[in-house]
Write a protein that holds these residues in place. Sequence first.
Motif, PDB file in Angstrom:
ATOM      1  N   PRO A  20       8.305 -16.783  -4.325  1.00 42.71           N
ATOM      2  CA  PRO A  20       8.341 -16.399  -5.744  1.00 42.71           C
ATOM      3  C   PRO A  20       6.963 -16.137  -6.339  1.00 42.71           C
ATOM      4  O   PRO A  20       6.854 -15.531  -7.413  1.00 42.71           O
ATOM      5  CB  PRO A  20       9.023 -17.595  -6.412  1.00 42.71           C
ATOM      6  N   ASP A  21       5.908 -16.602  -5.675  1.00 46.05           N
ATOM      7  CA  ASP A  21       4.552 -16.398  -6.185  1.00 46.05           C
ATOM      8  C   ASP A  21       3.921 -15.099  -5.688  1.00 46.05           C
ATOM      9  O   ASP A  21       2.777 -14.790  -6.040  1.00 46.05           O
ATOM     10  CB  ASP A  21       3.653 -17.582  -5.785  1.00 46.05           C
ATOM     11  N   VAL A  22       4.660 -14.357  -4.859  1.00 46.43           N
ATOM     12  CA  VAL A  22       4.149 -13.096  -4.299  1.00 46.43           C
ATOM     13  C   VAL A  22       4.746 -11.916  -5.051  1.00 46.43           C
ATOM     14  O   VAL A  22       5.962 -11.885  -5.310  1.00 46.43           O
ATOM     15  CB  VAL A  22       4.481 -13.000  -2.800  1.00 46.43           C
ATOM     16  N   LEU A  23       3.904 -10.956  -5.398  1.00 43.84           N
ATOM     17  CA  LEU A  23       4.373  -9.709  -5.988  1.00 43.84           C
ATOM     18  C   LEU A  23       4.780  -8.796  -4.831  1.00 43.84           C
ATOM     19  O   LEU A  23       3.933  -8.327  -4.072  1.00 43.84           O
ATOM     20  CB  LEU A  23       3.263  -9.081  -6.829  1.00 43.84           C
ATOM     21  N   ASP A  24       6.073  -8.564  -4.708  1.00 42.26           N
ATOM     22  CA  ASP A  24       6.619  -7.962  -3.491  1.00 42.26           C
ATOM     23  C   ASP A  24       6.748  -6.448  -3.601  1.00 42.26           C
ATOM     24  O   ASP A  24       7.652  -5.938  -4.246  1.00 42.26           O
ATOM     25  CB  ASP A  24       7.976  -8.586  -3.172  1.00 42.26           C
ATOM     26  N   PHE A  25       5.839  -5.738  -2.932  1.00 41.09           N
ATOM     27  CA  PHE A  25       5.923  -4.285  -2.806  1.00 41.09           C
ATOM     28  C   PHE A  25       6.418  -3.877  -1.418  1.00 41.09           C
ATOM     29  O   PHE A  25       6.424  -2.698  -1.093  1.00 41.09           O
ATOM     30  CB  PHE A  25       4.555  -3.644  -3.065  1.00 41.09           C
ATOM     31  N   GLY A 301      -2.187 -11.839  -3.520  1.00 44.86           N
ATOM     32  CA  GLY A 301      -0.841 -12.245  -3.912  1.00 44.86           C
ATOM     33  C   GLY A 301       0.169 -11.126  -3.913  1.00 44.86           C
ATOM     34  O   GLY A 301       1.182 -11.202  -4.617  1.00 44.86           O
ATOM     35  N   ILE A 302      -0.075 -10.080  -3.113  1.00 41.86           N
ATOM     36  CA  ILE A 302       0.803  -8.914  -3.068  1.00 41.86           C
ATOM     37  C   ILE A 302       1.267  -8.686  -1.629  1.00 41.86           C
ATOM     38  O   ILE A 302       0.460  -8.717  -0.693  1.00 41.86           O
ATOM     39  CB  ILE A 302       0.092  -7.652  -3.592  1.00 41.86           C
ATOM     40  N   ALA A 303       2.563  -8.446  -1.447  1.00 38.83           N
ATOM     41  CA  ALA A 303       3.103  -8.102  -0.134  1.00 38.83           C
ATOM     42  C   ALA A 303       3.332  -6.598  -0.060  1.00 38.83           C
ATOM     43  O   ALA A 303       4.008  -6.024  -0.922  1.00 38.83           O
ATOM     44  CB  ALA A 303       4.412  -8.836   0.120  1.00 38.83           C
ATOM     45  N   VAL A 304       2.766  -5.935   0.950  1.00 38.84           N
ATOM     46  CA  VAL A 304       3.057  -4.535   1.239  1.00 38.84           C
ATOM     47  C   VAL A 304       3.671  -4.485   2.632  1.00 38.84           C
ATOM     48  O   VAL A 304       3.527  -5.410   3.427  1.00 38.84           O
ATOM     49  CB  VAL A 304       1.794  -3.644   1.156  1.00 38.84           C
ATOM     50  N   ARG A 305       4.356  -3.402   2.924  1.00 38.85           N
ATOM     51  CA  ARG A 305       5.100  -3.304   4.188  1.00 38.85           C
ATOM     52  C   ARG A 305       4.217  -2.744   5.286  1.00 38.85           C
ATOM     53  O   ARG A 305       3.697  -1.618   5.165  1.00 38.85           O
ATOM     54  CB  ARG A 305       6.321  -2.403   3.979  1.00 38.85           C
ATOM     55  N   ASP A 306       4.022  -3.510   6.326  1.00 40.93           N
ATOM     56  CA  ASP A 306       3.368  -3.008   7.530  1.00 40.93           C
ATOM     57  C   ASP A 306       4.337  -2.039   8.197  1.00 40.93           C
ATOM     58  O   ASP A 306       5.350  -2.437   8.765  1.00 40.93           O
ATOM     59  CB  ASP A 306       3.034  -4.179   8.453  1.00 40.93           C
ATOM     60  N   ALA A 307       4.035  -0.742   8.110  1.00 40.78           N
ATOM     61  CA  ALA A 307       4.961   0.277   8.602  1.00 40.78           C
ATOM     62  C   ALA A 307       4.761   0.598  10.073  1.00 40.78           C
ATOM     63  O   ALA A 307       5.447   1.481  10.601  1.00 40.78           O
ATOM     64  CB  ALA A 307       4.834   1.552   7.770  1.00 40.78           C
ATOM     65  N   THR A 308       3.864  -0.108  10.748  1.00 36.69           N
ATOM     66  CA  THR A 308       3.690   0.148  12.180  1.00 36.69           C
ATOM     67  C   THR A 308       4.887  -0.363  12.978  1.00 36.69           C
ATOM     68  O   THR A 308       4.992  -0.084  14.171  1.00 36.69           O
ATOM     69  CB  THR A 308       2.398  -0.497  12.707  1.00 36.69           C
ATOM     70  N   THR A 309       5.779  -1.115  12.320  1.00 41.35           N
ATOM     71  CA  THR A 309       7.012  -1.532  13.008  1.00 41.35           C
ATOM     72  C   THR A 309       8.013  -0.390  13.111  1.00 41.35           C
ATOM     73  O   THR A 309       9.012  -0.518  13.820  1.00 41.35           O
ATOM     74  CB  THR A 309       7.664  -2.714  12.279  1.00 41.35           C
ATOM     75  N   PHE A 310       7.767   0.717  12.403  1.00 36.81           N
ATOM     76  CA  PHE A 310       8.608   1.903  12.535  1.00 36.81           C
ATOM     77  C   PHE A 310       8.118   2.740  13.720  1.00 36.81           C
ATOM     78  O   PHE A 310       6.901   2.966  13.866  1.00 36.81           O
ATOM     79  CB  PHE A 310       8.547   2.765  11.268  1.00 36.81           C
ATOM     80  N   ARG A 311       9.045   3.216  14.519  1.00 38.86           N
ATOM     81  CA  ARG A 311       8.707   4.033  15.682  1.00 38.86           C
ATOM     82  C   ARG A 311       7.879   5.249  15.255  1.00 38.86           C
ATOM     83  O   ARG A 311       8.233   5.963  14.323  1.00 38.86           O
ATOM     84  CB  ARG A 311       9.989   4.502  16.382  1.00 38.86           C
ATOM     85  N   VAL A 317       1.155   1.927   5.963  1.00 42.87           N
ATOM     86  CA  VAL A 317       1.830   0.891   5.195  1.00 42.87           C
ATOM     87  C   VAL A 317       2.738   1.594   4.194  1.00 42.87           C
ATOM     88  O   VAL A 317       2.524   2.750   3.831  1.00 42.87           O
ATOM     89  CB  VAL A 317       0.854  -0.050   4.456  1.00 42.87           C
ATOM     90  N   ARG A 318       3.766   0.880   3.740  1.00 42.49           N
ATOM     91  CA  ARG A 318       4.688   1.409   2.736  1.00 42.49           C
ATOM     92  C   ARG A 318       4.644   0.504   1.509  1.00 42.49           C
ATOM     93  O   ARG A 318       4.622  -0.716   1.645  1.00 42.49           O
ATOM     94  CB  ARG A 318       6.113   1.462   3.289  1.00 42.49           C
ATOM     95  N   VAL A 319       4.606   1.148   0.340  1.00 40.64           N
ATOM     96  CA  VAL A 319       4.582   0.378  -0.903  1.00 40.64           C
ATOM     97  C   VAL A 319       5.713   0.862  -1.804  1.00 40.64           C
ATOM     98  O   VAL A 319       5.984   2.056  -1.913  1.00 40.64           O
ATOM     99  CB  VAL A 319       3.231   0.495  -1.632  1.00 40.64           C
ATOM    100  N   ALA A 320       6.384  -0.071  -2.456  1.00 44.29           N
ATOM    101  CA  ALA A 320       7.461   0.264  -3.375  1.00 44.29           C
ATOM    102  C   ALA A 320       6.902   0.734  -4.707  1.00 44.29           C
ATOM    103  O   ALA A 320       5.728   0.528  -5.022  1.00 44.29           O
ATOM    104  CB  ALA A 320       8.354  -0.956  -3.585  1.00 44.29           C
ATOM    105  N   VAL A 321       7.757   1.362  -5.491  1.00 37.15           N
ATOM    106  CA  VAL A 321       7.440   1.717  -6.876  1.00 37.15           C
ATOM    107  C   VAL A 321       8.129   0.688  -7.768  1.00 37.15           C
ATOM    108  O   VAL A 321       9.361   0.604  -7.780  1.00 37.15           O
ATOM    109  CB  VAL A 321       7.927   3.140  -7.213  1.00 37.15           C
ATOM    110  N   PRO A 324       5.481  -0.369 -14.388  1.00 38.29           N
ATOM    111  CA  PRO A 324       4.109   0.128 -14.621  1.00 38.29           C
ATOM    112  C   PRO A 324       3.050  -0.957 -14.511  1.00 38.29           C
ATOM    113  O   PRO A 324       2.000  -0.754 -13.877  1.00 38.29           O
ATOM    114  CB  PRO A 324       4.189   0.714 -16.026  1.00 38.29           C
ATOM    115  N   ALA A 325       3.274  -2.123 -15.106  1.00 40.01           N
ATOM    116  CA  ALA A 325       2.278  -3.196 -15.062  1.00 40.01           C
ATOM    117  C   ALA A 325       2.090  -3.696 -13.631  1.00 40.01           C
ATOM    118  O   ALA A 325       0.952  -3.951 -13.194  1.00 40.01           O
ATOM    119  CB  ALA A 325       2.698  -4.345 -15.973  1.00 40.01           C
ATOM    120  N   GLU A 326       3.175  -3.854 -12.894  1.00 38.57           N
ATOM    121  CA  GLU A 326       3.068  -4.298 -11.500  1.00 38.57           C
ATOM    122  C   GLU A 326       2.382  -3.241 -10.653  1.00 38.57           C
ATOM    123  O   GLU A 326       1.553  -3.557  -9.784  1.00 38.57           O
ATOM    124  CB  GLU A 326       4.453  -4.614 -10.962  1.00 38.57           C
TER     125      GLU A 326
END
Length: 337
Positions: A20-25, A301-311, A317-321, A324-326
């Motif tokens: 819960p303390d991580v801003l999840d992108f 404190g931010i999680a981004v997606r390591d996209a190297t797990t995709f073939r 890396v992949r980041v969500a939208v 605006p503040a986040e």
Amino acid sequence: MNFDTARDTPRTPHGSSDDPDVLDFSANTNSHVPEGTEAAYRDAFEAARTYPAEPPAAYRRAAAEYGGCDPQEVIPTPGGLAAIRLAIDLAVDPGDSVAVPYPSFGEYAREIRLQGGEPAFVPQAEILETDPAGHALAVVCNPNNPTGNAYDDGDLRAFAADCRAAGTPLLVDEAFLEFTGRSSLAGEPGVIVARSLTKLFGLPGIRAGFAVAIDEWREALANARRTWNLGAPALAVGAHCMRQSGFVAETRDRVASERERMREVLSDAGYDVHPSESPFLLLNVVDRGVDAVVDGAADAGIAVRDATTFRGLDSHVRVAVRTPAENDRLLEVLRAL
């Protein structure tokens, strides 16, 4: 599916953080839910004390209106992935070849292997040019995950026609379609459409979705679907959310605006950003390094997606939208890396 196949087929990595303390992108789900969703969930308690109606007519009507099809063509499933598994289970026998795009959602290949089939990987940008003959099934993700690009409607329907001519069913994963405003392939002969309510409505834990098919595929999917495969809360919340057309339009506009703003800032900061019509952006970070970006974001404190797990991806890396503040916070961190 058999014991040995399941034992030898590992899980596929995914994004999302439960801290819960991580801003999840790293998870590409909406950061908002439709108004009234919590009330719909709570009101479903009494209904949950009996078995759900079978088939769940109210849910199918809402899904048909949402997906642009007839209620009889809707096969309710606990999430889009369940619709994908159901289609692959019916289409693929041991030894079968299946045309699969890459980089794309890793569960396609996993589900094919669980059935004893063999994924025949095709670059996602070329999947619509593939000859479907000789494949037991062809798969398209529209828009594609993790790249974010959507396919031209005419090209997609032409590929569906090629699949019909070859006698090859086509599975189209439309988990992110509602973010684009593009037309669904629901109702096309020989096409199975998989839809998810997870992404647009920000409810990954509800597990609600559906498949759409006509003719013999509708009959097969409807008969193979497990009885009571969605609980009362999922049915109630799903039907409520799919009727919120204003929320859908607002979300589409907000995500498109924020996505473009993020693309401009990240491009100016030296990131190579893949074109996207989805609620996420794929970044090539070869000059910075995947570990440096993932770890640097984590330190903030931010999680981004390591996209190297995709073939096929080795520097992405992949980041969500998100809001605006986040998004501002993410952009601040990424520019500093």
